[in-house]
Design an enzyme around this catalytic site. Structure first.
Site, mmCIF file in Angstrom:
data_model
loop_
_atom_site.group_PDB
_atom_site.id
_atom_site.type_symbol
_atom_site.label_atom_id
_atom_site.label_comp_id
_atom_site.label_asym_id
_atom_site.label_seq_id
_atom_site.Cartn_x
_atom_site.Cartn_y
_atom_site.Cartn_z
ATOM 1 N N ARG A 173 2.655 8.617 8.619
ATOM 2 C CA ARG A 173 2.482 10.001 8.170
ATOM 3 C C ARG A 173 1.412 10.724 8.991
ATOM 4 O O ARG A 173 1.582 11.869 9.380
ATOM 5 C CB ARG A 173 2.095 9.980 6.688
ATOM 6 C CG ARG A 173 2.512 11.190 5.896
ATOM 7 C CD ARG A 173 2.360 10.902 4.409
ATOM 8 N NE ARG A 173 3.617 10.429 3.835
ATOM 9 C CZ ARG A 173 4.507 11.217 3.234
ATOM 10 N NH1 ARG A 173 4.279 12.503 3.125
ATOM 11 N NH2 ARG A 173 5.616 10.728 2.728
ATOM 12 N N ASP B 152 0.781 -1.243 0.000
ATOM 13 C CA ASP B 152 0.000 0.000 0.000
ATOM 14 C C ASP B 152 0.809 1.287 0.000
ATOM 15 O O ASP B 152 0.315 2.337 0.393
ATOM 16 C CB ASP B 152 -0.892 -0.008 1.248
ATOM 17 C CG ASP B 152 -0.083 -0.283 2.515
ATOM 18 O OD1 ASP B 152 1.131 0.002 2.500
ATOM 19 O OD2 ASP B 152 -0.652 -0.772 3.500
ATOM 20 N N HIS C 217 6.496 5.850 12.659
ATOM 21 C CA HIS C 217 6.766 6.618 11.441
ATOM 22 C C HIS C 217 5.534 7.089 10.686
ATOM 23 O O HIS C 217 5.645 7.891 9.761
ATOM 24 C CB HIS C 217 7.614 5.781 10.476
ATOM 25 C CG HIS C 217 6.847 4.655 9.835
ATOM 26 N ND1 HIS C 217 6.050 4.834 8.737
ATOM 27 C CD2 HIS C 217 6.742 3.353 10.150
ATOM 28 C CE1 HIS C 217 5.483 3.687 8.408
ATOM 29 N NE2 HIS C 217 5.886 2.766 9.256
ATOM 30 N N GLU D 24 -0.008 -9.155 -0.993
ATOM 31 C CA GLU D 24 -0.608 -8.601 0.240
ATOM 32 C C GLU D 24 -1.850 -7.772 -0.117
ATOM 33 O O GLU D 24 -2.027 -6.627 0.287
ATOM 34 C CB GLU D 24 0.388 -7.765 1.048
ATOM 35 C CG GLU D 24 -0.022 -7.612 2.508
ATOM 36 C CD GLU D 24 0.986 -6.826 3.334
ATOM 37 O OE1 GLU D 24 1.973 -7.425 3.788
ATOM 38 O OE2 GLU D 24 0.791 -5.608 3.529
ATOM 39 N N GLU E 210 -2.134 5.055 2.849
ATOM 40 C CA GLU E 210 -2.067 3.627 2.494
ATOM 41 C C GLU E 210 -3.429 3.010 2.177
ATOM 42 O O GLU E 210 -3.534 2.164 1.291
ATOM 43 C CB GLU E 210 -1.370 2.844 3.619
ATOM 44 C CG GLU E 210 0.122 3.134 3.773
ATOM 45 C CD GLU E 210 0.419 4.389 4.590
ATOM 46 O OE1 GLU E 210 -0.534 5.026 5.103
ATOM 47 O OE2 GLU E 210 1.607 4.743 4.694
ATOM 48 N N HIS F 284 13.409 5.662 12.559
ATOM 49 C CA HIS F 284 13.170 5.869 11.126
ATOM 50 C C HIS F 284 13.993 7.065 10.656
ATOM 51 O O HIS F 284 14.260 7.990 11.425
ATOM 52 C CB HIS F 284 11.668 6.134 10.931
ATOM 53 C CG HIS F 284 11.185 6.034 9.515
ATOM 54 N ND1 HIS F 284 11.429 7.007 8.582
ATOM 55 C CD2 HIS F 284 10.456 5.082 8.878
ATOM 56 C CE1 HIS F 284 10.876 6.657 7.423
ATOM 57 N NE2 HIS F 284 10.278 5.487 7.581
HETATM 58 C C1 UD1 Z 1 6.711 5.058 3.593
HETATM 59 C C2 UD1 Z 1 5.322 4.633 3.105
HETATM 60 C C3 UD1 Z 1 4.586 3.933 4.236
HETATM 61 C C4 UD1 Z 1 5.412 2.821 4.854
HETATM 62 C C5 UD1 Z 1 6.783 3.362 5.244
HETATM 63 C C6 UD1 Z 1 7.656 2.254 5.744
HETATM 64 C C7 UD1 Z 1 4.161 6.086 1.499
HETATM 65 C C8 UD1 Z 1 3.389 7.317 1.299
HETATM 66 N N1 UD1 Z 1 4.568 5.835 2.756
HETATM 67 O O1 UD1 Z 1 6.511 6.041 4.585
HETATM 68 O O2 UD1 Z 1 3.378 3.376 3.718
HETATM 69 O O3 UD1 Z 1 4.749 2.344 5.993
HETATM 70 O O4 UD1 Z 1 7.402 3.947 4.104
HETATM 71 O O5 UD1 Z 1 8.743 2.738 6.470
HETATM 72 O O6 UD1 Z 1 4.425 5.364 0.567
HETATM 73 N N2 UD1 Z 1 14.235 8.706 4.540
HETATM 74 C C9 UD1 Z 1 15.591 8.653 4.364
HETATM 75 N N3 UD1 Z 1 16.151 7.435 4.038
HETATM 76 C C10 UD1 Z 1 15.435 6.305 3.880
HETATM 77 C C11 UD1 Z 1 14.038 6.386 4.067
HETATM 78 C C12 UD1 Z 1 13.452 7.600 4.380
HETATM 79 O O7 UD1 Z 1 16.294 9.625 4.507
HETATM 80 O O8 UD1 Z 1 16.007 5.244 3.597
HETATM 81 C C13 UD1 Z 1 13.616 10.010 4.888
HETATM 82 C C14 UD1 Z 1 13.561 10.988 3.705
HETATM 83 O O9 UD1 Z 1 13.759 12.283 4.183
HETATM 84 C C15 UD1 Z 1 12.124 10.836 3.214
HETATM 85 C C16 UD1 Z 1 11.393 10.620 4.538
HETATM 86 O O10 UD1 Z 1 12.263 9.805 5.310
HETATM 87 O O11 UD1 Z 1 11.692 11.968 2.517
HETATM 88 C C17 UD1 Z 1 10.039 9.970 4.437
HETATM 89 O O12 UD1 Z 1 10.032 8.847 3.582
HETATM 90 P P1 UD1 Z 1 8.654 8.422 2.840
HETATM 91 O O13 UD1 Z 1 8.912 7.210 2.021
HETATM 92 O O14 UD1 Z 1 8.058 9.597 2.176
HETATM 93 O O15 UD1 Z 1 7.665 8.125 4.040
HETATM 94 P P2 UD1 Z 1 7.669 6.987 5.130
HETATM 95 O O16 UD1 Z 1 7.109 7.549 6.382
HETATM 96 O O17 UD1 Z 1 8.964 6.310 5.156
HETATM 97 N N1 UDP Z 2 12.298 -3.254 10.533
HETATM 98 C C1 UDP Z 2 13.671 -3.327 10.271
HETATM 99 N N2 UDP Z 2 14.514 -2.475 10.941
HETATM 100 C C2 UDP Z 2 14.066 -1.572 11.835
HETATM 101 C C3 UDP Z 2 12.672 -1.476 12.076
HETATM 102 C C4 UDP Z 2 11.814 -2.322 11.394
HETATM 103 O O1 UDP Z 2 14.116 -4.155 9.477
HETATM 104 O O2 UDP Z 2 14.892 -0.857 12.410
HETATM 105 C C5 UDP Z 2 11.393 -4.151 9.769
HETATM 106 C C6 UDP Z 2 10.311 -4.868 10.555
HETATM 107 O O3 UDP Z 2 10.760 -6.136 11.011
HETATM 108 C C7 UDP Z 2 9.207 -5.025 9.516
HETATM 109 C C8 UDP Z 2 9.370 -3.795 8.640
HETATM 110 O O4 UDP Z 2 10.678 -3.303 8.883
HETATM 111 O O5 UDP Z 2 9.459 -6.148 8.679
HETATM 112 C C9 UDP Z 2 8.348 -2.744 8.984
HETATM 113 O O6 UDP Z 2 8.658 -1.573 8.315
HETATM 114 P P1 UDP Z 2 8.022 -0.178 8.673
HETATM 115 O O7 UDP Z 2 7.556 -0.192 10.085
HETATM 116 O O8 UDP Z 2 9.017 0.847 8.259
HETATM 117 O O9 UDP Z 2 6.807 -0.072 7.657
HETATM 118 P P2 UDP Z 2 5.298 -0.606 7.677
HETATM 119 O O10 UDP Z 2 5.324 -2.062 7.917
HETATM 120 O O11 UDP Z 2 4.584 0.178 8.734
HETATM 121 O O12 UDP Z 2 4.775 -0.246 6.335
#
Ligand code: UD1
Ligand code: UDP
Length: 370
Positions: A207, A96, A205, A118, A132, A238
């Site tokens: 949004r 999602d 994390h 999924e 999502e 995160h």
């Molecule tokens: C995204 C997904 C969410 C998922 C989550 C898993 C969307 C809208 N959101 O949210 O569904 O649950 O990933 O973690 O698709 N950043 C880094 N390095 C990284 C990752 C993130 O620097 O490796 C920082 C960046 O500044 C980025 C911000 O985190 O802009 C947010 O990342 P983003 O993918 O927009 O949102 P998530 O909250 O990670």
């Molecule tokens: N996870 C990881 N390292 C971390 C925190 C979480 O590998 O430091 C794994 C966790 O086991 C799960 C996945 O990341 O498999 C969950 O990711 P996240 O919470 O970022 O996203 P969501 O599942 O909410 O979309």
């Protein structure tokens, strides 16, 4: 030969798609290609490394503090050439995220069949989780193959009028991943540090939780830790700068001997480490989706800091409890699990509503034969 392309971009998608990539690559009747969007950069690369997956295409779209507009428009613009060049017979997306939605939309524009891994999770509130719930419902309109992790998710799709013949209950590939990561002889310096205390594992994390709700979540946790010196917490934070700022605001400064000395805020763990940290934790506090699927297998109680969940199976199994984001409720429920052994025991038992760890084989069989 049928060409299957898997497209993913964030950590959780990668954790649940890499085992499938490796299963599909063993199938001689299929050509398997991987395109990552790079919606996450570092957190995605960590997973690719653990599963030794090398992408064929990388859209590298991540920017700091990216908006939903940034993610969606960059993917749409960059994936077109990849799809037109590689000409996959089917594209697999997961779950999602915005990567999932934008990729499915691009496939629809190019009339490429989509397989949704999924599929069928629902809250029916498009603002929770945001975005999502919208993303996965939109992908369900487009998907030709729906790989539902549980019967409940299949039932959601059937109720929505989707073609029964295109819905397959496969189990969740998260369990396939989990089967490869847990080690009985696992050691880590952070776990040595926490030995002898009750270890809390924290992640956050979402949004819709950024800002006020996250502030309240963190304050509740801090208050409980102030009152329970036997507790230590590990928080693999995160990389979102907004999450990091909020954590500094609440956990950052404090008196010597206070909870900050009993909380380690560390960089995201790779999935092998994180799964083993879960296995050693006393309790998990999170707003994550994927963790709700993994924790029941490990028998770890989870307080889910969200108002809704699309994973009612874990609630039914007794391992998960929805506590919302209010400071007083999180404080109360967290305290209860520390002070009331019966309440803790009722949640701390292993259950596995998300499959037997063979979801990838089932998906690969279906793709080979359909
Ligand atoms: C995204 C997904 C969410 C998922 C989550 C898993 C969307 C809208 N959101 O949210 O569904 O649950 O990933 O973690 O698709 N950043 C880094 N390095 C990284 C990752 C993130 O620097 O490796 C920082 C960046 O500044 C980025 C911000 O985190 O802009 C947010 O990342 P983003 O993918 O927009 O949102 P998530 O909250 O990670
Ligand atoms: N996870 C990881 N390292 C971390 C925190 C979480 O590998 O430091 C794994 C966790 O086991 C799960 C996945 O990341 O498999 C969950 O990711 P996240 O919470 O970022 O996203 P969501 O599942 O909410 O979309």
């Amino acid at each position: 030969m049928k060409t299957v392309m898997l497209v993913f971009g964030t950590r959780p998608e990668a954790i649940k798609m890499c085992p499938l990539v490796n299963e599909l690559k063993q199938r001689t009747g299929l050509k398997t290609l991987v395109c990552v969007t790079g919606q996450h950069r570092q957190m995605l690369d960590q997973v690719l490394e653990v599963f030794s997956v090398v992408p064929d295409f990388d859209l590298s779209i991540m920017t700091q503090n990216q908006t939903l507009f940034d993610i969606t428009s960059l993917i749409l613009n960059r994936i077109r050439t990849v799809l037109e060049t590689a000409k996959p017979d089917v594209v697999l997306v997961h779950g999602d995220t915005s990567t999932t939605f934008a990729t499915a939309l691009a496939c629809y524009y190019l009339r490429i069949p989509v397989g949704h891994v999924e599929a069928g999770l629902r809250t029916y509130n498009i603002y929770s989780p945001y975005p999502e719930e919208f993303n996965r419902q939109a992908v369900s309109i487009i998907a030709r193959y729906n790989f539902a992790p549980t019967k409940l998710s299949r039932d959601n799709l059937i109720r929505e009028g989707k073609d029964k013949a295109r819905i397959y209950v496969t189990g969740n590939t998260a369990i396939d991943a989990l089967k490869t990561t847990i080690r009985s002889d696992y050691h880590n310096e952070n776990l040595d540090w926490a030995a002898g205390s009750r270890l809390i594992l924290l992640t956050a994390h979402r949004r819709e939780n950024l800002g006020e709700p996250m502030h309240h979540m963190f304050r509740a946790i801090r208050k409980v830790m102030d009152e329970h010196p036997e507790v230590k917490a590990i928080y693999p934070i995160h990389m979102n700068p907004r999450v990091r700022q909020e954590a500094v605001n609440v956990f950052g400064a404090g008196a010597a001997g206070g909870p900050e000395e009993r909380m380690r805020i560390i960089d995201p763990l790779d999935v092998l480490d994180f799964h083993n940290f879960m296995a050693h934790a006393y309790l998990i506090l999170t707003d994550s989706g994927g963790i709700q699927e993994e924790a029941p297998s490990l028998g770890k109680p989870v307080l889910v800091m969200r108002d809704t969940t699309e994973r009612p199976e874990g609630i039914e199994a007794g391992t998960l409890k929805l506590v919302g984001t209010s400071e007083s409720v999180i404080y109360r429920e967290f305290t209860r699990l520390l002070d009331d052994p019966l309440a803790y025991r009722q949640m701390a038992h292993a259950a596995n509503p998300y499959g037997d760890g063979h979801a990838c084989q089932r998906i690969a069989d279906i793709l080979e034969n359909n």
